[in-house]
Motif scaffolding. Structure first.
Motif, PDB file in Angstrom:
ATOM      1  N   ASP A 171       0.883   7.111   2.789  1.00 21.68           N
ATOM      2  CA  ASP A 171       1.190   8.354   2.067  1.00 21.68           C
ATOM      3  C   ASP A 171       1.364   8.071   0.573  1.00 21.68           C
ATOM      4  O   ASP A 171       0.849   8.801  -0.281  1.00 21.68           O
ATOM      5  N   ILE A 172       2.117   7.021   0.273  1.00 19.99           N
ATOM      6  CA  ILE A 172       2.406   6.695  -1.119  1.00 19.99           C
ATOM      7  C   ILE A 172       1.131   6.279  -1.846  1.00 19.99           C
ATOM      8  O   ILE A 172       0.862   6.722  -2.971  1.00 19.99           O
ATOM      9  N   ALA A 173       0.334   5.436  -1.216  1.00 17.89           N
ATOM     10  CA  ALA A 173      -0.902   4.977  -1.836  1.00 17.89           C
ATOM     11  C   ALA A 173      -1.842   6.141  -2.110  1.00 17.89           C
ATOM     12  O   ALA A 173      -2.431   6.248  -3.191  1.00 17.89           O
ATOM     13  N   SER A 174      -1.970   7.042  -1.132  1.00 11.53           N
ATOM     14  CA  SER A 174      -2.851   8.199  -1.308  1.00 11.53           C
ATOM     15  C   SER A 174      -2.386   9.083  -2.451  1.00 11.53           C
ATOM     16  O   SER A 174      -3.188   9.534  -3.276  1.00 11.53           O
ATOM     17  N   ALA A 175      -1.069   9.326  -2.525  1.00 14.04           N
ATOM     18  CA  ALA A 175      -0.531  10.180  -3.582  1.00 14.04           C
ATOM     19  C   ALA A 175      -0.717   9.552  -4.958  1.00 14.04           C
ATOM     20  O   ALA A 175      -0.905  10.254  -5.963  1.00 14.04           O
ATOM     21  N   ALA A 176      -0.661   8.215  -5.017  1.00 11.28           N
ATOM     22  CA  ALA A 176      -0.808   7.518  -6.300  1.00 11.28           C
ATOM     23  C   ALA A 176      -2.267   7.253  -6.653  1.00 11.28           C
ATOM     24  O   ALA A 176      -2.569   6.765  -7.749  1.00 11.28           O
ATOM     25  N   GLY A 177      -3.171   7.563  -5.739  1.00 14.60           N
ATOM     26  CA  GLY A 177      -4.588   7.374  -6.006  1.00 14.60           C
ATOM     27  C   GLY A 177      -5.040   5.928  -5.959  1.00 14.60           C
ATOM     28  O   GLY A 177      -5.972   5.532  -6.667  1.00 14.60           O
ATOM     29  N   VAL A 178      -4.388   5.132  -5.114  1.00 13.07           N
ATOM     30  CA  VAL A 178      -4.786   3.729  -4.948  1.00 13.07           C
ATOM     31  C   VAL A 178      -4.972   3.444  -3.467  1.00 13.07           C
ATOM     32  O   VAL A 178      -4.566   4.237  -2.614  1.00 13.07           O
ATOM     33  N   SER A 179      -5.579   2.333  -3.155  1.00 14.91           N
ATOM     34  CA  SER A 179      -5.756   1.953  -1.759  1.00 14.91           C
ATOM     35  C   SER A 179      -4.458   1.353  -1.224  1.00 14.91           C
ATOM     36  O   SER A 179      -3.612   0.857  -1.987  1.00 14.91           O
ATOM     37  N   THR A 180      -4.310   1.402   0.082  1.00 17.87           N
ATOM     38  CA  THR A 180      -3.143   0.780   0.703  1.00 17.87           C
ATOM     39  C   THR A 180      -3.135  -0.721   0.433  1.00 17.87           C
ATOM     40  O   THR A 180      -2.081  -1.321   0.232  1.00 17.87           O
ATOM     41  N   ARG A 181      -4.292  -1.317   0.394  1.00 16.07           N
ATOM     42  CA  ARG A 181      -4.397  -2.751   0.099  1.00 16.07           C
ATOM     43  C   ARG A 181      -3.833  -3.047  -1.292  1.00 16.07           C
ATOM     44  O   ARG A 181      -3.134  -4.053  -1.480  1.00 16.07           O
ATOM     45  N   THR A 182      -4.132  -2.187  -2.270  1.00 18.79           N
ATOM     46  CA  THR A 182      -3.598  -2.374  -3.623  1.00 18.79           C
ATOM     47  C   THR A 182      -2.086  -2.253  -3.627  1.00 18.79           C
ATOM     48  O   THR A 182      -1.375  -3.029  -4.273  1.00 18.79           O
ATOM     49  N   LEU A 183      -1.577  -1.270  -2.883  1.00 16.43           N
ATOM     50  CA  LEU A 183      -0.125  -1.082  -2.814  1.00 16.43           C
ATOM     51  C   LEU A 183       0.550  -2.336  -2.281  1.00 16.43           C
ATOM     52  O   LEU A 183       1.560  -2.803  -2.844  1.00 16.43           O
ATOM     53  N   TRP A 184       0.013  -2.911  -1.204  1.00 16.11           N
ATOM     54  CA  TRP A 184       0.622  -4.114  -0.621  1.00 16.11           C
ATOM     55  C   TRP A 184       0.456  -5.325  -1.531  1.00 16.11           C
ATOM     56  O   TRP A 184       1.231  -6.285  -1.434  1.00 16.11           O
ATOM     57  N   ARG A 185      -0.518  -5.278  -2.414  1.00 12.60           N
ATOM     58  CA  ARG A 185      -0.681  -6.380  -3.367  1.00 12.60           C
ATOM     59  C   ARG A 185       0.483  -6.393  -4.365  1.00 12.60           C
ATOM     60  O   ARG A 185       0.884  -7.443  -4.854  1.00 12.60           O
ATOM     61  N   TYR A 186       1.004  -5.198  -4.662  1.00 12.77           N
ATOM     62  CA  TYR A 186       2.075  -5.081  -5.641  1.00 12.77           C
ATOM     63  C   TYR A 186       3.472  -5.153  -5.022  1.00 12.77           C
ATOM     64  O   TYR A 186       4.409  -5.635  -5.662  1.00 12.77           O
ATOM     65  N   PHE A 187       3.618  -4.655  -3.802  1.00 13.69           N
ATOM     66  CA  PHE A 187       4.959  -4.487  -3.234  1.00 13.69           C
ATOM     67  C   PHE A 187       5.045  -5.031  -1.814  1.00 13.69           C
ATOM     68  O   PHE A 187       4.074  -4.997  -1.056  1.00 13.69           O
ATOM     69  N   ARG A 188       6.254  -5.506  -1.444  1.00 14.51           N
ATOM     70  CA  ARG A 188       6.479  -6.110  -0.132  1.00 14.51           C
ATOM     71  C   ARG A 188       6.768  -5.079   0.947  1.00 14.51           C
ATOM     72  O   ARG A 188       6.608  -5.352   2.136  1.00 14.51           O
ATOM     73  N   SER A 189       7.242  -3.897   0.540  1.00 14.82           N
ATOM     74  CA  SER A 189       7.582  -2.848   1.497  1.00 14.82           C
ATOM     75  C   SER A 189       7.478  -1.506   0.799  1.00 14.82           C
ATOM     76  O   SER A 189       7.373  -1.443  -0.434  1.00 14.82           O
ATOM     77  N   LYS A 190       7.530  -0.428   1.574  1.00 15.30           N
ATOM     78  CA  LYS A 190       7.447   0.890   0.944  1.00 15.30           C
ATOM     79  C   LYS A 190       8.670   1.153   0.072  1.00 15.30           C
ATOM     80  O   LYS A 190       8.578   1.801  -0.970  1.00 15.30           O
ATOM     81  N   GLU A 191       9.835   0.646   0.484  1.00 14.72           N
ATOM     82  CA  GLU A 191      11.044   0.822  -0.328  1.00 14.72           C
ATOM     83  C   GLU A 191      10.933   0.058  -1.646  1.00 14.72           C
ATOM     84  O   GLU A 191      11.422   0.498  -2.684  1.00 14.72           O
ATOM     85  N   GLU A 192      10.252  -1.088  -1.600  1.00 15.04           N
ATOM     86  CA  GLU A 192      10.091  -1.921  -2.798  1.00 15.04           C
ATOM     87  C   GLU A 192       9.254  -1.208  -3.860  1.00 15.04           C
ATOM     88  O   GLU A 192       9.307  -1.558  -5.049  1.00 15.04           O
ATOM     89  N   CYS A 193       8.510  -0.188  -3.463  1.00 14.04           N
ATOM     90  CA  CYS A 193       7.663   0.545  -4.406  1.00 14.04           C
ATOM     91  C   CYS A 193       8.452   1.163  -5.558  1.00 14.04           C
ATOM     92  O   CYS A 193       7.895   1.447  -6.626  1.00 14.04           O
ATOM     93  N   VAL A 194       9.755   1.388  -5.368  1.00 16.30           N
ATOM     94  CA  VAL A 194      10.548   2.059  -6.403  1.00 16.30           C
ATOM     95  C   VAL A 194      11.039   1.093  -7.465  1.00 16.30           C
ATOM     96  O   VAL A 194      11.588   1.517  -8.491  1.00 16.30           O
TER      97      VAL A 194
END
Length: 226
Positions: free
Chosen positions: A33-56
């Motif tokens: 959900d977060i990756a889609s809303a930010a316009g990035v792939s889920t793979r990119t999101l996991w490259r930056y952050f360890r968990s969904k909570e870590e995204c903040v």
């Protein structure tokens, strides 16, 4: 991708993560959900952050970096400690920060263990940074007990001030973030301006040197209230 673009992407992800956490709850929000809303792939999101909570975390890092810049400028001789404190009450400075997202995030961290862990971990990391700034500015070791205590006081003042501000109603009449931070740091300055203090430590006396302008007779309390 340039470093600036990577930082911008991380902040976009953080903004969307907080928005979705507020809108539908942390448990119901997925990394997809977060990756889609930010316009990035889920793979990119996991490259930056360890968990969904870590995204903040970028939202928290931005405020800590701002505090570090102000404190380092003081020890470079660009201004007094009072000036460093009063700069937190500069509307232009605070306006550049993601204020409402930060407020929502700190409020959520009270009830969400995962977000609270990120909030506290960010401040744990910040304390080491503040100790480094103090050590650099005063010619002491970042591992000195007194330096670590001073960094802890600064860190606690900032954390509690933000939590207090976030807990207030979000309305134009409420205290702005910069004013709350400046008030908290002024209390710390009052401790620093007293020069040195002696406290018992395991049967011996530990001298706490002043890290502010008090060492030269320049009172941060007088300067900030003139």
């Amino acid at each position: 991708m340039t470093e600036r673009r990577r930082n911008a992407t991380r902040m976009e992800i953080a903004d969307e993560a907080v928005r979705l956490f507020v809108l539908q709850g942390v448990t119901a929000t997925t990394a997809e959900d977060i990756a889609s809303a930010a316009g990035v792939s889920t793979r990119t999101l996991w490259r930056y952050f360890r968990s969904k909570e870590e995204c903040v975390r970028p939202l928290l890092a931005a405020g800590i970096e701002l505090a570090t810049e102000r404190l380092r400028a003081y020890w470079r001789g660009d201004g007094s400690f009072a000036h460093a404190i009063s700069s937190f009450d500069d509307p232009g400075t605070v306006a550049a920060q993601p204020i409402e997202a930060l407020r929502d995030l700190v409020r959520l961290s009270r009830e969400e263990p995962g977000l609270r862990a990120v909030w506290l971990e960010s401040h744990f990391d910040a304390e080491e940074v503040f100790a480094g700034v103090i050590a650099e500015g005063t010619g002491r070791s970042a591992h000195d007990l007194t330096v670590r205590l001073e960094a802890g006081m600064l860190n606690a003042a900032l954390r509690v001030a933000v939590e207090d501000w976030a807990g207030q109603p979000a309305n134009p009449q409420g205290p702005p973030l910069g004013e709350t931070l400046a008030a908290a740091l002024l209390l710390v300055a009052q401790l620093f301006e007293t020069g040195s203090a002696e406290i018992p430590a395991g049967g011996r006396m530990l001298r706490l040197p002043a890290i502010g302008p008090a060492a030269t007779g320049d009172s941060p309390v007088r300067r900030i209230t003139d």
